[in-house]
Design a protein around this motif. Sequence first.
Motif, PDB file in Angstrom:
ATOM      1  N   HIS A 125       0.737  -1.190  -0.017  1.00 32.27           N
ATOM      2  CA  HIS A 125       0.033   0.050  -0.097  1.00 32.27           C
ATOM      3  C   HIS A 125       0.954   1.371   0.018  1.00 32.27           C
ATOM      4  CE1 HIS A 125      -2.751  -3.108   1.918  1.00 32.27           C
ATOM      5  NE2 HIS A 125      -3.512  -2.359   0.881  1.00 32.27           N
ATOM      6  N   TRP A 126       2.015   1.330   0.741  1.00 33.02           N
ATOM      7  CA  TRP A 126       2.810   2.438   0.766  1.00 33.02           C
ATOM      8  C   TRP A 126       3.396   2.474  -0.427  1.00 33.02           C
ATOM      9  CZ3 TRP A 126       1.492   5.643   4.424  1.00 33.02           C
ATOM     10  CH2 TRP A 126       1.081   5.215   5.877  1.00 33.02           C
ATOM     11  N   ALA A 127       4.164   1.711  -0.969  1.00 29.26           N
ATOM     12  CA  ALA A 127       4.519   1.672  -2.316  1.00 29.26           C
ATOM     13  C   ALA A 127       3.700   2.254  -3.369  1.00 29.26           C
ATOM     14  CB  ALA A 127       5.283   0.485  -2.719  1.00 29.26           C
ATOM     15  N   LEU A 128       2.540   1.860  -3.469  1.00 33.60           N
ATOM     16  CA  LEU A 128       1.459   2.349  -4.302  1.00 33.60           C
ATOM     17  C   LEU A 128       1.313   4.214  -4.075  1.00 33.60           C
ATOM     18  CD1 LEU A 128      -0.908  -0.540  -4.797  1.00 33.60           C
ATOM     19  CD2 LEU A 128       0.867   0.356  -6.788  1.00 33.60           C
ATOM     20  N   SER A 129       1.198   4.357  -2.791  1.00 32.63           N
ATOM     21  CA  SER A 129       0.913   5.606  -2.539  1.00 32.63           C
ATOM     22  C   SER A 129       2.097   6.544  -2.746  1.00 32.63           C
ATOM     23  CB  SER A 129       0.564   5.681  -1.154  1.00 32.63           C
ATOM     24  OG  SER A 129       0.688   7.249  -0.626  1.00 32.63           O
ATOM     25  N   ASN A 130       3.349   5.799  -2.917  1.00 31.48           N
ATOM     26  CA  ASN A 130       4.516   6.801  -3.066  1.00 31.48           C
ATOM     27  C   ASN A 130       4.511   6.913  -4.934  1.00 31.48           C
ATOM     28  OD1 ASN A 130       7.066   7.872  -2.228  1.00 31.48           O
ATOM     29  ND2 ASN A 130       7.947   6.239  -3.362  1.00 31.48           N
ATOM     30  N   TRP A 131       4.204   5.918  -5.345  1.00 30.26           N
ATOM     31  CA  TRP A 131       4.262   5.752  -6.780  1.00 30.26           C
ATOM     32  C   TRP A 131       3.301   7.219  -7.117  1.00 30.26           C
ATOM     33  CZ3 TRP A 131       3.670   0.306  -9.053  1.00 30.26           C
ATOM     34  CH2 TRP A 131       4.649  -0.579  -8.687  1.00 30.26           C
ATOM     35  N   GLU A 132       2.018   7.357  -6.619  1.00 27.83           N
ATOM     36  CA  GLU A 132       1.226   8.423  -6.926  1.00 27.83           C
ATOM     37  C   GLU A 132       1.865   9.675  -6.759  1.00 27.83           C
ATOM     38  OE1 GLU A 132      -2.496  10.378  -4.985  1.00 27.83           O
ATOM     39  OE2 GLU A 132      -2.765   8.256  -5.297  1.00 27.83           O
ATOM     40  N   ARG A 133       2.428   9.843  -5.464  1.00 29.88           N
ATOM     41  CA  ARG A 133       3.303  11.112  -4.942  1.00 29.88           C
ATOM     42  C   ARG A 133       4.316  11.398  -6.050  1.00 29.88           C
ATOM     43  NH1 ARG A 133       4.650   9.122  -0.578  1.00 29.88           N
ATOM     44  NH2 ARG A 133       2.679   9.726   0.527  1.00 29.88           N
ATOM     45  N   LEU A 134       4.951  10.518  -6.695  1.00 28.60           N
ATOM     46  CA  LEU A 134       6.005  10.790  -7.446  1.00 28.60           C
ATOM     47  C   LEU A 134       5.340  10.938  -8.847  1.00 28.60           C
ATOM     48  CD1 LEU A 134       8.626   8.153  -5.891  1.00 28.60           C
ATOM     49  CD2 LEU A 134       8.359  10.565  -5.478  1.00 28.60           C
ATOM     50  N   GLY A 135       4.168  10.915  -8.974  1.00 28.83           N
ATOM     51  CA  GLY A 135       3.837  11.089 -10.338  1.00 28.83           C
ATOM     52  C   GLY A 135       3.815   9.887 -11.337  1.00 28.83           C
ATOM     53  N   LYS A 136       3.954   8.876 -10.792  1.00 30.99           N
ATOM     54  CA  LYS A 136       4.206   7.647 -11.740  1.00 30.99           C
ATOM     55  C   LYS A 136       2.930   6.657 -12.064  1.00 30.99           C
ATOM     56  CE  LYS A 136       6.738   5.715 -13.722  1.00 30.99           C
ATOM     57  NZ  LYS A 136       7.075   5.526 -15.025  1.00 30.99           N
ATOM     58  N   LEU A 137       1.882   7.100 -10.890  1.00 28.21           N
ATOM     59  CA  LEU A 137       0.797   6.280 -10.941  1.00 28.21           C
ATOM     60  C   LEU A 137      -0.454   7.198 -11.454  1.00 28.21           C
ATOM     61  CD1 LEU A 137      -0.581   3.729  -8.333  1.00 28.21           C
ATOM     62  CD2 LEU A 137      -2.142   5.501  -9.264  1.00 28.21           C
ATOM     63  N   HIS A 138      -1.118   6.748 -12.882  1.00 33.28           N
ATOM     64  CA  HIS A 138      -2.206   7.574 -13.229  1.00 33.28           C
ATOM     65  C   HIS A 138      -3.178   7.552 -12.592  1.00 33.28           C
ATOM     66  CE1 HIS A 138      -4.457   9.793 -15.909  1.00 33.28           C
ATOM     67  NE2 HIS A 138      -5.532   8.531 -16.254  1.00 33.28           N
ATOM     68  N   TRP A 139      -4.055   6.099 -12.007  1.00 34.25           N
ATOM     69  CA  TRP A 139      -5.148   5.919 -11.450  1.00 34.25           C
ATOM     70  C   TRP A 139      -4.727   4.679 -10.584  1.00 34.25           C
ATOM     71  CZ3 TRP A 139      -7.912   9.955 -10.630  1.00 34.25           C
ATOM     72  CH2 TRP A 139      -9.030   9.814  -9.776  1.00 34.25           C
ATOM     73  N   LEU A 140      -5.545   4.544  -9.416  1.00 31.22           N
ATOM     74  CA  LEU A 140      -5.643   3.260  -8.722  1.00 31.22           C
ATOM     75  C   LEU A 140      -6.785   2.973  -8.516  1.00 31.22           C
ATOM     76  CD1 LEU A 140      -4.294   1.075  -6.893  1.00 31.22           C
ATOM     77  CD2 LEU A 140      -4.255   2.554  -5.041  1.00 31.22           C
ATOM     78  N   VAL A 141      -7.280   1.789  -9.082  1.00 31.28           N
ATOM     79  CA  VAL A 141      -8.731   0.953  -8.880  1.00 31.28           C
ATOM     80  C   VAL A 141      -8.509  -0.155  -7.999  1.00 31.28           C
ATOM     81  CG1 VAL A 141     -10.740  -0.142  -9.997  1.00 31.28           C
ATOM     82  CG2 VAL A 141      -9.033   1.647 -11.043  1.00 31.28           C
ATOM     83  N   THR A 142      -9.273  -0.113  -6.976  1.00 27.56           N
ATOM     84  CA  THR A 142      -8.940  -1.220  -5.980  1.00 27.56           C
ATOM     85  C   THR A 142     -10.591  -2.038  -5.936  1.00 27.56           C
ATOM     86  OG1 THR A 142      -8.507  -2.111  -3.618  1.00 27.56           O
ATOM     87  CG2 THR A 142      -9.796   0.045  -3.648  1.00 27.56           C
ATOM     88  N   GLN A 143     -10.526  -3.376  -5.650  1.00 19.05           N
ATOM     89  CA  GLN A 143     -11.604  -4.204  -5.440  1.00 19.05           C
ATOM     90  C   GLN A 143     -11.795  -4.242  -3.855  1.00 19.05           C
ATOM     91  OE1 GLN A 143     -11.919  -7.490  -8.649  1.00 19.05           O
ATOM     92  NE2 GLN A 143      -9.716  -6.998  -8.358  1.00 19.05           N
TER      93      GLN A 143
END
Length: 329
Positions: A125-143
């Motif tokens: 979870h922390w890694a994905l949040s960090n990717w967003e903070r760094l501009g690498k993640l366009h969008w996150l969809v969770t089930q």
Amino acid sequence: VSGCCELIFTSTKGPWITNLSRPCSQGSLGLFVPPSPPLDPDKVKELQRFIGLSRKLLVMTGAGVSTESGIPDYRSDKVGLYARTERRPIQHSDFVRSAPVRQRYWARNFVGWPQFSSHQPNPAHWALSNWERLGKLHWLVTQNVDALHTKAGSQRLTELHGCMHRVLCLNCGEQTPRGVLQERFRVLNPTWSAEAQGLAPDGDVFLTEEQVQSFQVPPCVRCGGPLKPDVVFFGDTVNPNKVDFVHRRVKEADSLLVIGSSLQVYSGYRFILTAREKKLPIAIVNIGPTRSDDMACLKLNSRCGELLPLIDLTDFLLNLAAKGIDCLR
């Protein structure tokens, strides 16, 4: 085991450098996480390259992201709910039409809520949040419905199946924080107690019929209607507007990464079909087979919390810095 996940980026190139430290939880490793082979360094490099080449990465997560935080899933081999017990999740139609079913559900949920709500994000979870903070993640969809991505700070997020931390009135649509309802349960049931007979994936526990018969369930404070968690139960459908929104995010993306999902549920699988139609490269990180393995250019049978923190975004940051972009501003 709780500790501190520390991500350090060092360079001489400017003010975008940061040191990010925050608490994280390893959860119940081994209890709800199926066994997986050792990490393959070559596969890790392939995933590194897949993510490095992405400019608009869309990530879809499933229950396999949260098992390392101590939340069981349904389908994992030997450790999922279906493998451990004969019990099955509640059906939407049963909940809506039957007051006794709602009573049984809320009694179980009342007992399980303190533990469920206390679960904390793990390194995935922390890694994905960090990717967003760094501009690498366009969008996150969770089930998932556990709010762990939100706890980790993710904001470019769609909770496809809702969230257990909200309660919805089936009559008037009034939303209430789940913690507020917990206190109403306590007031209505001051002497009621029950011992859990096992943990289920969605915030409830297993109780006997005798245990739940005297449990009192409060109605909606606005209209007196029945209350339901703001989640999509089995047999229900995802809101069409939310589906359309996610389809648009997929069409904006240039790659799709699936993390911790077998994709057996169509509500998530449909977006993989959209990605395939758009000819997006698809990568999958999941222990065990998925419904879309044949559509993926890359598949890793690895623990999410072990693998994702290994993805090095240093080159991505250096490229931004060379262009004068401060992604952490």
